[in-house]
Design a protein around this motif. Structure first.
Motif, PDB file in Angstrom:
ATOM      1  N   LEU A 196       0.830  -1.200   0.000  1.00 47.82           N
ATOM      2  CA  LEU A 196       0.000   0.000   0.000  1.00 47.82           C
ATOM      3  C   LEU A 196       0.868   1.255   0.000  1.00 47.82           C
ATOM      4  CD1 LEU A 196      -2.635   1.584   0.247  1.00 47.82           C
ATOM      5  CD2 LEU A 196      -2.629   1.089   2.709  1.00 47.82           C
ATOM      6  N   ALA A 220      -9.002  -0.139  -4.064  1.00 48.13           N
ATOM      7  CA  ALA A 220      -8.957  -1.337  -3.224  1.00 48.13           C
ATOM      8  C   ALA A 220     -10.353  -1.919  -3.070  1.00 48.13           C
ATOM      9  CB  ALA A 220      -8.374  -1.001  -1.860  1.00 48.13           C
ATOM     10  N   ILE A 260      -6.884   5.074   2.606  1.00 50.68           N
ATOM     11  CA  ILE A 260      -6.866   5.472   1.196  1.00 50.68           C
ATOM     12  C   ILE A 260      -7.781   6.663   0.944  1.00 50.68           C
ATOM     13  CG2 ILE A 260      -7.476   4.742  -1.153  1.00 50.68           C
ATOM     14  CD1 ILE A 260      -6.512   1.931  -0.362  1.00 50.68           C
TER      15      ILE A 260
END
Length: 436
Positions: free
Chosen positions: A350, A362, A372
């Motif tokens: 990541l 994702a 994120i």
């Protein structure tokens, strides 16, 4: 030990001292060979900042036949990248997750105290031990030896045992083995001077288990995995690979890097490729870099479906990943649905994805700790269908005007900065132990 305060770039004070730090990580042998990874990078910056840092790892490399020869001793010291010392503990070879792996863990657990005793006779007593999972025996060994030599031990939790096995259906929550493992886990948290989780919701996990009456939550911290930007940027230019699919300017490249096991659900990318083919997105190419026991099955599935828009590239060296990601357009993550993501995620890849500067999609439920989306790096959710997954990617493909804060996120997850945060925790622990 001399300690002073200096202002950090984050406007938080940080300690400067001459700490001697021992890091216990069974699987850090990979980092010795890869010349990168969490503890390689952390030790690198600890040493640069005037500390002594030593990593104690097994002689074996996970899921390989590599075994460092320790000679007539149960351990041998190797000097890795950036002058980081690795004390490699003799352990037997294994493959997979059977009995031999358990014996490999026990080898490390019983032999690492001998190695620490010998190392201390030559280099002096450590100021603090940082014992890191994956498996809990490394934490137990750290706690016990630290108590023996009267120094503090900080336990670092990178995987939740046995919660991961329970969530993935490998063992039942009410089974005897699960109850024993939970009891052992609580024992570790109670006896560690401090606990550092790589996932953001570590404190929530302890509270949800009902352990907060016995464990002081103020001693629970969070430091993500990260990326060594110095090395990452160097690798982009120095570790180029010859791969036409990466340099083809006529394709929109979706990149996946990492393990190919059932739990990683890379089969979702085959469904994605099938969808793009059926809907005539002929310029989209899915490139998968990595290996695992599920790869051959997935390749056969692609052949059956006659898919030429998804390519399995196989294993690549760690230092090649930055260059690969620099040539992509979007990075994807897939995984098994579970509640584990609700405590936050800290996958190594990541942060490599973040450093690439490209959007991240994702297919994974991250709950309230959505690293994120919170950092405007892309989209992270459990998609209801392949079409929804595809549309999330197409959103970025069809527009270059998307809100991101990549640079800020990259700096937050740079190991240079994370090492400073860890230093502060370790120094505070040493001082508290001295004054107790």
């Amino acid at each position: 030990m001399c300690c002073i305060w200096l202002p950090g770039k984050t406007n938080k004070a940080k300690w400067v001292s001459d700490m001697k730090i021992w890091i216990l990580n069974h699987y850090a042998t990979d980092m010795y060979f890869d010349k990168s990874g969490r503890h390689q990078s952390i030790a690198k910056y600890l040493i640069r900042n005037g500390h002594e840092a030593t990593i104690f790892c097994a002689s074996t490399v996970h899921n390989s036949d590599i075994n460092i020869d320790t000679g007539d001793s149960n351990h041998i010291t190797k000097i890795g990248e950036d002058k980081v010392p690795y004390v490699c503990i003799m352990a037997r070879n294994y493959q997979g997750n059977g009995k031999k792996r358990v014996f490999n863990m026990l080898d490390y657990y019983f032999r690492v105290p001998v190695a620490m005793k010998d190392y201390m006779s030559k280099h002096g007593k450590p100021d603090i031990i940082l014992a890191s999972s994956v498996h809990p025996l490394a934490l137990v060994a750290g706690i016990k030896y630290a108590k023996k030599i009267k120094c503090p031990c900080v336990c670092e939790v990178r995987d939740l045992w046995p919660e991961t096995f329970v969530e993935l259906g490998m063992i039942k929550r009410e089974s005897l083995i699960a109850k024993c493992l939970y009891t052992g886990e609580k024992w570790i948290y109670k006896r560690a001077h401090k606990v550092v989780f790589t996932m953001e919701g570590g404190a929530d996990y302890i509270i949800n288990q009902g352990w907060d009456k016995d464990i002081d939550i103020s001693n629970v911290y969070h430091i993500n995995n990260g990326v060594d930007l110095e090395k990452y940027n160097k690798d982009i230019t120095e570790n180029v690979i010859d791969d036409y699919d990466l340099t083809n300017m006529n394709t929109y490249k979706i990149i996946y890097t990492g393990s190919i096991r059932r739990v990683n659900r890379v089969d979702k990318l085959i469904d994605l490729a099938d969808y793009f083919k059926a809907n005539s997105y002929s310029d989209i190419q899915i490139l998968i870099y990595g290996d695992g026991d599920y790869k051959d099955d997935l390749i056969n599935k692609c052949v059956e479906k006659n898919l030429n828009n998804i390519i399995f590239k196989g294993h690549v060296e760690k230092q090649n990943i930055p260059y690969i990601l620099s040539k992509g357009d979007i990075n994807v993550i897939t995984g098994e649905k579970s509640n584990l993501g609700h405590y936050g995620v800290s996958w190594n890849k990541l942060f490599e994805y973040i450093a690439s500067g490209h959007p991240i999609i994702a297919d994974y439920d991250m709950g309230k700790y959505n690293l994120i989306e919170d950092n405007y790096l892309g989209i992270a959710k459990a998609f209801e269908s392949t079409e929804e997954f595809a549309n999330a990617i197409l959103k970025y493909k069809n527009s270059n005007d998307y809100e991101t804060d990549n640079q800020n996120a990259v700096e937050l997850y740079d190991f240079k900065f994370l090492a400073e945060r860890l230093t502060d925790i370790l120094q505070r622990t040493v001082e508290e132990n001295k004054n107790s």
